[in-house]
Design a protein around this motif. Structure first.
Motif, mmCIF file in Angstrom:
data_model
loop_
_atom_site.group_PDB
_atom_site.id
_atom_site.type_symbol
_atom_site.label_atom_id
_atom_site.label_comp_id
_atom_site.label_asym_id
_atom_site.label_seq_id
_atom_site.Cartn_x
_atom_site.Cartn_y
_atom_site.Cartn_z
ATOM 1 N N THR A 17 46.288 40.535 39.443
ATOM 2 C CA THR A 17 47.627 40.113 39.862
ATOM 3 C C THR A 17 48.093 40.916 41.071
ATOM 4 N N VAL A 18 47.885 42.241 41.021
ATOM 5 C CA VAL A 18 48.294 43.105 42.128
ATOM 6 C C VAL A 18 47.545 42.747 43.409
ATOM 7 N N LEU A 19 46.228 42.565 43.306
ATOM 8 C CA LEU A 19 45.420 42.240 44.486
ATOM 9 C C LEU A 19 45.813 40.894 45.078
ATOM 10 N N SER A 20 46.105 39.932 44.214
ATOM 11 C CA SER A 20 46.559 38.623 44.700
ATOM 12 C C SER A 20 47.873 38.761 45.447
ATOM 13 N N GLY A 21 48.758 39.621 44.935
ATOM 14 C CA GLY A 21 50.033 39.853 45.607
ATOM 15 C C GLY A 21 49.857 40.497 46.970
ATOM 16 N N TRP A 22 48.788 41.261 47.159
ATOM 17 C CA TRP A 22 48.500 41.879 48.456
ATOM 18 C C TRP A 22 47.779 40.926 49.410
ATOM 19 N N GLY A 23 47.474 39.726 48.957
ATOM 20 C CA GLY A 23 46.842 38.743 49.831
ATOM 21 C C GLY A 23 45.344 38.613 49.680
ATOM 22 N N TYR A 24 44.758 39.291 48.680
ATOM 23 C CA TYR A 24 43.316 39.186 48.454
ATOM 24 C C TYR A 24 43.003 38.065 47.468
ATOM 25 N N ALA A 25 41.805 37.520 47.544
ATOM 26 C CA ALA A 25 41.303 36.588 46.541
ATOM 27 C C ALA A 25 40.569 37.426 45.492
ATOM 28 N N ALA A 26 41.161 37.579 44.305
ATOM 29 C CA ALA A 26 40.624 38.494 43.292
ATOM 30 C C ALA A 26 39.941 37.735 42.165
ATOM 31 N N GLN A 27 38.731 38.163 41.838
ATOM 32 C CA GLN A 27 38.010 37.612 40.693
ATOM 33 C C GLN A 27 37.668 38.761 39.745
ATOM 34 N N GLY A 28 37.348 38.442 38.484
ATOM 35 C CA GLY A 28 37.139 39.485 37.501
ATOM 36 C C GLY A 28 35.878 39.309 36.677
ATOM 37 N N ALA A 29 35.400 40.441 36.154
ATOM 38 C CA ALA A 29 34.270 40.465 35.220
ATOM 39 C C ALA A 29 34.518 41.611 34.248
ATOM 40 N N ASP A 30 34.169 41.399 32.954
ATOM 41 C CA ASP A 30 34.440 42.423 31.944
ATOM 42 C C ASP A 30 33.194 43.210 31.543
ATOM 43 N N ASP A 31 32.134 43.086 32.351
ATOM 44 C CA ASP A 31 30.876 43.758 32.010
ATOM 45 C C ASP A 31 30.071 43.954 33.287
ATOM 46 N N GLY A 32 29.325 45.075 33.357
ATOM 47 C CA GLY A 32 28.546 45.359 34.548
ATOM 48 C C GLY A 32 27.484 44.326 34.825
ATOM 49 N N ALA A 33 26.839 43.821 33.771
ATOM 50 C CA ALA A 33 25.786 42.823 33.956
ATOM 51 C C ALA A 33 26.345 41.540 34.552
ATOM 52 N N LYS A 34 27.547 41.133 34.078
ATOM 53 C CA LYS A 34 28.183 39.929 34.633
ATOM 54 C C LYS A 34 28.512 40.140 36.109
ATOM 55 N N ALA A 35 28.978 41.342 36.443
ATOM 56 C CA ALA A 35 29.322 41.633 37.837
ATOM 57 C C ALA A 35 28.098 41.520 38.738
ATOM 58 N N VAL A 36 26.970 42.074 38.293
ATOM 59 C CA VAL A 36 25.740 42.001 39.080
ATOM 60 C C VAL A 36 25.324 40.552 39.284
ATOM 61 N N ALA A 37 25.416 39.756 38.208
ATOM 62 C CA ALA A 37 25.059 38.334 38.298
ATOM 63 C C ALA A 37 25.967 37.598 39.272
ATOM 64 N N MET A 38 27.285 37.891 39.234
ATOM 65 C CA MET A 38 28.231 37.225 40.131
ATOM 66 C C MET A 38 27.961 37.584 41.587
ATOM 67 N N ILE A 39 27.602 38.848 41.844
ATOM 68 C CA ILE A 39 27.332 39.286 43.217
ATOM 69 C C ILE A 39 26.061 38.633 43.747
ATOM 70 N N ARG A 40 25.115 38.342 42.863
ATOM 71 C CA ARG A 40 23.902 37.643 43.290
ATOM 72 C C ARG A 40 24.172 36.182 43.600
ATOM 73 N N GLU A 41 25.246 35.624 43.007
ATOM 74 C CA GLU A 41 25.567 34.211 43.206
ATOM 75 C C GLU A 41 26.363 33.966 44.480
ATOM 76 N N ARG A 42 27.244 34.918 44.868
ATOM 77 C CA ARG A 42 28.080 34.714 46.051
ATOM 78 C C ARG A 42 28.463 36.069 46.646
ATOM 79 N N PRO A 43 28.798 36.115 47.934
ATOM 80 C CA PRO A 43 29.151 37.396 48.562
ATOM 81 C C PRO A 43 30.583 37.818 48.242
#
Length: 454
Positions: A20-46
């Motif tokens: 919510t805070v990042l969106s308010g600052w003008g960023y497009a913010a996405q979330g992940a609740d686990d390190g493995a999910k984060a790694v997978a998401m980074i492999r899918e898109r920049p």
């Protein structure tokens, strides 16, 4: 486009708050609740940046950091943790984290750190783009630096080089203004043409006019044949006018005509000659003050100052000193056929603490001297000119009695006394005296000759 930030945290409430805070600052913010999910998401898109918690139920932050950096070393990762410790911070930074933040997060610090990380990545990409555009040998600019001021300068060069704009390069003596001019030329559509450099302070007014614009046969004593000047030599390319602030008023008027009309007139000639050249100029003076003092034409100043690039002094880019020192060491070691690997910690510490009033040129001279004197594999502080590389004394305030002795006397006498006193204070070092007086060494030479003190 908005920067995209991936927030990784197994605390659902904290994750939601940050998005919510990042969106308010003008960023497009996405979330992940686990390190493995984060790694997978980074492999899918920049992603432009990652906020990564250290302790999570699944894959932990340190392991996720390592996998993210293996896949994309360029993405900045900001580590977050409630368990602050020096060991964790050092481990994270060694593994490639951009910075380290402690929970509960200070949102102001988070915002500044995130902006700095994104700016750093953007400038690094523009720097890489510029270097690719220039090519490894294009003009051999040899501009070395990774500090923030230099990354910003690289960014400006990348934007300005492909244009036809007249550029004024400013900065203290020894900062590398000519290298910036070479980079501007090498990155321009004129790179296939010549880059002609002229030191305007090294020539008298008469010689400079002939040097720049050429002369006809018989224009003056000794002119046995017609000579093309530097502007014609730079036709279809660029001309670099160094020390432009030293040019006499009569030459300033002729330079203004060249910029406005794109034509020159040879000394002794009666017709103008067209010329196609891009003008790059440099000075260590503040030309705006020279204009206010009546020593530099205001119209020429604005014609030259279409785009202004300032080369930072070495004391403002301390981060670059190890890079520059090692570069010079390798060059002079090869030149002098010596096997020298580097600097001792004490020697490098001294280099980092020195104020370098002579900037990169002074550093280069100090390293060359050290290489010549070195007998081992590493340059130590013993080989450095420690007596010369010291913090300069602050100029003392002149006592009232000193000033009283100068009042009521002709201005030339006052100037002569000040110049001679400065030379005494600098032990006769003309370069240092010129720096203290705020003039070039060539100007100091002229004034000493004028007063019969040369």
């Amino acid at each position: 486009m908005r920067a995209t930030v991936l927030v990784v945290d197994d605390d659902a409430g904290h994750l939601s708050m940050l998005r919510t805070v990042l969106s308010g600052w003008g960023y497009a913010a996405q979330g992940a609740d686990d390190g493995a999910k984060a790694v997978a998401m980074i492999r899918e898109r920049p992603y432009d940046a990652v906020l990564l918690d250290v302790r999570m139920a699944g894959m932990g932050g340190m392991e996720a950091l390592a996998r993210i950096k293996d896949y994309n070393p360029a993405v900045p990762v900001l580590i977050m943790t409630a368990y602050s410790s020096v060991e964790t911070a050092v481990s994270a930074l060694k593994s490639g984290a951009y910075d380290y933040l402690t929970k509960p997060l200070d949102l102001d610090v988070l915002r500044l750190t995130l902006e700095r990380a994104l700016d750093h990545v953007r400038l690094a990409r523009e720097n890489a783009s510029l270097r690719q555009k220039l090519g490894p040998d294009a003009g051999n600019p040899q501009i070395i630096g990774k500090s923030q001021p230099m990354l910003e300068l690289f960014s400006m060069i990348a934007m300005v080089a492909p244009t036809e704009a007249t550029v004024l390069v400013t900065g203290e003596s020894g900062t590398g203004k000519e290298l910036v001019a070479k980079a501007l030329h090498a990155g321009s559509p004129r790179a296939g043409g010549p880059l002609v450099a002229v030191n305007c302070a090294a020539l008298s007014e008469t010689l400079l006019e002939s040097e720049l614009f050429g002369h006809e046969k018989g224009a003056f004593t000794g002119a046995e044949r017609r000579r093309e000047g530097r502007f014609m030599a730079a036709n279809k390319g660029s001309i670099f006018l160094d020390e432009i602030g030293e040019v006499a008023p009569a030459i300033q008027a002729k330079l203004l005509r060249v910029i406005q009309e794109r034509e020159i007139q040879r000394v002794g000639g009666d017709r103008p000659v067209g010329v196609d050249v891009r003008i790059l100029a440099a000075t260590n003076r503040e030309l705006k003050k020279e204009v206010e003092a009546g020593r530099f034409r205001e119209d020429l100043y604005y014609r030259l100052n279409v785009v202004s690039l300032t080369v930072p002094p070495l004391r403002e880019r301390v981060q670059d000193i190890p890079l520059l020192a090692q570069h010079f060491l390798a060059r002079f070691a090869e030149k002098n056929r010596k096997r020298i690997k580097g600097f001792t910690p004490a020697a490098m510490d001294h280099l980092l603490r020195c104020p370098w009033p002579g900037n990169v040129r002074e550093l280069e001279n100090a390293v060359e001297r050290a290489v010549i004197l070195s007998v081992g594999e590493y340059v130590s502080e013993r080989e450095l000119p420690l007596g010369e590389l010291r913090e300069p004394d602050r100029p003392r305030e002149a006592p009232a009695s000193d000033l009283a002795g100068l009042t009521g006397r002709p201005l030339d006498d006052v100037e002569r006394e000040v110049i001679l006193a400065t030379l005494r204070d600098t032990g006769g070092n003309k370069s240092e005296a010129a720096r203290v007086l705020g003039i070039t060494r060539a100007t100091l030479h002229k004034k000493l000759k004028k007063y019969g003190e040369e």
